[in-house]
Design a protein around this motif. Sequence first.
Motif, short mmCIF file in Angstrom:
data_model
loop_
_atom_site.label_atom_id
_atom_site.label_comp_id
_atom_site.label_asym_id
_atom_site.label_seq_id
_atom_site.Cartn_x
_atom_site.Cartn_y
_atom_site.Cartn_z
N ALA A 105 3.16 -15.11 -1.15
CA ALA A 105 3.59 -13.89 -0.45
C ALA A 105 3.46 -12.73 -1.41
CB ALA A 105 5.04 -14.03 0.02
N ALA A 106 3.23 -11.56 -0.83
CA ALA A 106 3.14 -10.34 -1.62
C ALA A 106 3.85 -9.22 -0.88
CB ALA A 106 1.69 -9.95 -1.89
N LEU A 107 4.60 -8.44 -1.63
CA LEU A 107 5.31 -7.28 -1.10
C LEU A 107 4.70 -6.06 -1.77
CD1 LEU A 107 8.86 -8.78 -1.79
CD2 LEU A 107 7.43 -9.11 0.25
N VAL A 108 4.37 -5.06 -0.98
CA VAL A 108 3.75 -3.86 -1.54
C VAL A 108 4.55 -2.65 -1.11
CG1 VAL A 108 1.67 -2.45 -1.71
CG2 VAL A 108 1.45 -4.93 -1.48
N GLY A 109 5.09 -1.94 -2.09
CA GLY A 109 5.80 -0.69 -1.84
C GLY A 109 4.94 0.43 -2.39
N GLY A 110 5.11 0.73 -3.67
CA GLY A 110 4.29 1.76 -4.31
C GLY A 110 2.91 1.24 -4.65
N SER A 111 1.91 2.08 -4.38
CA SER A 111 0.54 1.67 -4.69
C SER A 111 -0.19 2.71 -5.52
CB SER A 111 -0.24 1.41 -3.39
OG SER A 111 -0.28 2.58 -2.59
N GLY A 112 0.45 3.83 -5.82
CA GLY A 112 -0.16 4.83 -6.68
C GLY A 112 -1.56 5.24 -6.28
N SER A 113 -1.83 5.36 -5.00
CA SER A 113 -3.15 5.73 -4.46
C SER A 113 -4.24 4.69 -4.75
CB SER A 113 -3.59 7.10 -5.00
OG SER A 113 -2.67 8.09 -4.62
N HIS A 114 -3.84 3.46 -5.04
CA HIS A 114 -4.80 2.39 -5.32
C HIS A 114 -4.68 1.26 -4.30
CE1 HIS A 114 -5.59 4.28 -9.17
NE2 HIS A 114 -4.30 4.24 -9.44
N ASP A 128 -4.26 -19.31 1.43
CA ASP A 128 -4.44 -19.38 2.88
C ASP A 128 -3.08 -19.58 3.52
OD1 ASP A 128 -7.15 -19.11 2.58
OD2 ASP A 128 -7.61 -21.23 2.83
N GLY A 129 -2.82 -18.84 4.58
CA GLY A 129 -1.52 -18.89 5.25
C GLY A 129 -0.49 -17.98 4.60
N GLY A 130 -0.84 -17.37 3.48
CA GLY A 130 0.08 -16.47 2.79
C GLY A 130 0.28 -15.17 3.54
N ARG A 131 1.33 -14.45 3.16
CA ARG A 131 1.70 -13.23 3.88
C ARG A 131 1.81 -12.05 2.92
NH1 ARG A 131 3.49 -14.73 9.03
NH2 ARG A 131 4.85 -12.97 9.35
N ILE A 132 1.37 -10.89 3.41
CA ILE A 132 1.52 -9.62 2.69
C ILE A 132 2.39 -8.73 3.56
CG2 ILE A 132 0.37 -7.62 1.69
CD1 ILE A 132 -2.23 -9.28 1.65
N VAL A 133 3.44 -8.17 2.99
CA VAL A 133 4.27 -7.23 3.72
C VAL A 133 4.22 -5.91 2.97
CG1 VAL A 133 6.53 -6.74 4.72
CG2 VAL A 133 5.77 -9.12 4.47
N LEU A 134 3.77 -4.87 3.66
CA LEU A 134 3.56 -3.56 3.06
C LEU A 134 4.52 -2.56 3.68
CD1 LEU A 134 0.38 -4.73 4.09
CD2 LEU A 134 -0.01 -3.40 2.03
N ASN A 135 5.15 -1.76 2.83
CA ASN A 135 6.09 -0.71 3.29
C ASN A 135 5.53 0.65 2.93
OD1 ASN A 135 7.91 -2.71 4.08
ND2 ASN A 135 8.98 -2.68 2.14
N PHE A 136 5.49 1.55 3.92
CA PHE A 136 4.94 2.90 3.69
C PHE A 136 5.82 3.96 4.32
CE2 PHE A 136 1.18 0.08 4.48
CZ PHE A 136 0.79 -0.03 3.16
N ILE A 137 5.84 5.11 3.67
CA ILE A 137 6.50 6.26 4.28
C ILE A 137 5.50 7.32 4.73
CG2 ILE A 137 8.71 5.92 3.12
CD1 ILE A 137 7.94 8.16 1.19
N THR A 141 -1.12 6.46 3.81
CA THR A 141 -1.11 5.14 3.20
C THR A 141 -1.16 4.07 4.29
OG1 THR A 141 0.24 6.10 1.45
CG2 THR A 141 -0.02 3.74 1.42
N LEU A 142 -0.44 4.29 5.37
CA LEU A 142 -0.51 3.38 6.51
C LEU A 142 -1.94 3.28 7.02
CD1 LEU A 142 0.73 1.66 8.84
CD2 LEU A 142 1.10 3.84 10.04
N ALA A 143 -2.62 4.42 7.16
CA ALA A 143 -4.00 4.43 7.65
C ALA A 143 -4.93 3.65 6.71
CB ALA A 143 -4.49 5.87 7.81
N THR A 144 -4.71 3.79 5.41
CA THR A 144 -5.51 3.03 4.44
C THR A 144 -5.32 1.53 4.63
OG1 THR A 144 -5.39 4.84 2.82
CG2 THR A 144 -5.91 2.64 1.96
#
Length: 191
Positions: A105-114, A128-137, A141-144
């Motif tokens: 699993a991966a959690l993504v908050g800050g991405s520093g434009s990367h 395989d079967g892993g999950r990524i959860v991304l948080n954006f304000i 960044t959501l569009a990216t």
Amino acid sequence: MLGISDEEFLRGDVPMTKREVRIVTIADARIAEDAVVYDVGAGTGSLTIEAAQQAVRGRVYAIERKKEAVALIRANAERFDVSERVTVVAAEAPDGMADLPPCDAALVGGSGSHLAEILDLMDTKLKDGGRIVLNFITIQTLATALAWLRAHKLRYDYETVQLQVNRLRHVGPYDMAQAENPIYIVTAWKK
């Protein structure tokens, strides 16, 4: 226990993922007891701590570029007695991620434009079967994230929600809603 009170974390001037957002993020990540988890842009480490409390036989890698935040992650890991399961990577993602073991699993908050580069590397690391959860304000960044996921639709399915939290505050004899920033939460799972 999921949903630690915000006030329990050491914070300083570093941004922190609020309790309600942490609860949804950790629930969506579906972290197993033996999971390897990345927390990219870990900030104060609030998500790192919540993830480490789920992965009691696993490991959480907190990737963070800011020195003050790195110190706070370590202090919070000690405070919540999970430091033996937390490794802090003092780097700006995606730097520092290449040598990490594959993750569940991966959690993504800050991405520093990367963000696109982070997702490109994470794609090679996520099981395989892993999950990524991304948080954006921000919408940008959501569009990216959505553009990246659409470009990789053969390997990923995803869903997006917007979470709006309002807290009541006392105004004289009344209680009035005070809005927190709305957060977009994108949950993707690798087929």
